[in-house]
Every structure is written in C-alpha cells, then in structure tokens.
Design a protein around this motif. Structure first.
Motif, PDB file in Angstrom:
ATOM      1  N   CYS A 268       0.851  -1.184   0.000  1.00 27.66           N
ATOM      2  CA  CYS A 268       0.000   0.000   0.000  1.00 27.66           C
ATOM      3  C   CYS A 268       0.888   1.236   0.000  1.00 27.66           C
TER       4      CYS A 268
ATOM      5  N   CYS B 103      -2.754   4.961   2.559  1.00 25.24           N
ATOM      6  CA  CYS B 103      -4.147   4.779   2.937  1.00 25.24           C
ATOM      7  C   CYS B 103      -4.462   5.833   3.987  1.00 25.24           C
TER       8      CYS B 103
ATOM      9  N   LYS C 106       2.523  -1.178  -6.062  1.00 22.89           N
ATOM     10  CA  LYS C 106       1.780  -0.488  -5.003  1.00 22.89           C
ATOM     11  C   LYS C 106       0.374  -0.112  -5.454  1.00 22.89           C
TER      12      LYS C 106
ATOM     13  N   VAL D 126      -9.965   2.134  -3.943  1.00 24.82           N
ATOM     14  CA  VAL D 126      -8.653   1.557  -4.220  1.00 24.82           C
ATOM     15  C   VAL D 126      -8.271   1.873  -5.661  1.00 24.82           C
TER      16      VAL D 126
ATOM     17  N   ALA E  74      -4.795  -6.149  -5.303  1.00 23.22           N
ATOM     18  CA  ALA E  74      -5.056  -5.166  -4.249  1.00 23.22           C
ATOM     19  C   ALA E  74      -6.307  -5.539  -3.463  1.00 23.22           C
TER      20      ALA E  74
ATOM     21  N   ILE F  20      -6.294  -6.484   0.552  1.00 23.74           N
ATOM     22  CA  ILE F  20      -7.121  -5.761   1.524  1.00 23.74           C
ATOM     23  C   ILE F  20      -8.044  -6.732   2.240  1.00 23.74           C
TER      24      ILE F  20
END
Length: 156
Positions: free
Chosen positions: A30, A33, A52, A82, A102, A106
């Motif tokens: 990440c 965030c 990323k 996202v 991703a 998550i």
C-alpha cells in the motif's frame, strides 16, 4: 478528549490497510491509505507503481439503534476506494490483475483482526464494485466494509 469507538475503528481500518507490504506476504504494497476522498487523477503516481496501490476511506455511513440501557448498537458501512496504475495503457490484463491483487490483499488484511483492535464486534466486506475500464491506465474499485460495535451513549 478521548477518541470515540467509531474513530478508533475507522483509524484501525486505515492503519491495517496502510500496513500492507510485499515483505509482509502480500501481493502488492500500500503506497498510502488515509481517510478522505481522493480521485484517481489526484493520487501521486509514485504511490501507484507496479508494486503499489493507494486506498482512501472515503465515507463511513452509520446506523445506530439505541436500547433502554443507554447503550447503542451501531453498524458502520465504510467505503474504501482503491486505485492501481499500469505503466502501459495497453496492458489491461496486468491492470486487472493488479486490481484483483489489491482487493485480495485488503480482504486478507482486514480479516486478520475482525474486531478492529477490540473495538468492533465484527468486520465483513459486503460489496466490491470495480470500474469498467474507463480510467485506463488506472483501475479502481470501491470496497464496502461493514463493521459493528456497541457503546454507551455517554462514551460513544
């Protein structure tokens, strides 16, 4: 001033996603965030390299139900946006794979502690909406995360 359970839960949601790294066993890391909405074309591209993604907790609607003991039961529905980027606008396969990675990362990270540090009863992902390819070379998804908690009306 003490933090509310709501704030603690949302802060935990953000810090959990922000801590996702390849070294930690995830597919991607990440880049950032934070709470607050950010459109994909306002995200610094260094946060969206091929390894990323960036995520933003863009909303957190809440429904509360009070009971006679001066406590309430709450359900928070947080919207996590996202974004990923592929270096080549033509490489839509890689773009979709990165977005899937991703989402997977998550999901896995949020399920490690469904109590959000002991402040929530449960956490679940209820819906994932992806873009339909209209943002190339970016891809985005909205992940709806439902969290429940109980608190006193005097110390929410």
């Amino acid at each position: 001033m003490a933090n509310s359970n709501r704030k603690r839960i949302l802060d935990n949601l953000v810090s959990t996603i922000a801590a996702i790294t390849v070294a930690g066993g995830y597919n991607l890391g990440c880049g950032q965030c934070v709470r607050g909405y950010k459109h994909f074309n306002q995200v610094p591209e260094d946060l969206l390299t091929g390894t990323k993604f960036a995520a933003y907790v863009a909303g957190a609607d809440e429904k509360r139900k009070n009971n006679a003991q001066r406590t309430f039961h709450s359900e928070i529905l947080a919207s996590v946006l996202v974004y990923v980027l592929t270096p080549s606008a033509e490489n839509t396969v890689q773009l979709e794979q990165d977005l899937d990675s991703a989402i997977e990362d998550i999901t896995k990270a949020l399920m490690v502690d469904v109590t959000r540090g002991g402040y929530a009863i449960t956490t679940e992902i209820t819906e994932i909406d992806t873009d339909k390819g209209s943002f190339q070379p970016y891809a985005g998804a909205e992940i709806l995360v439902r969290m429940e908690y109980r608190a006193s009306v005097l110390t929410p």
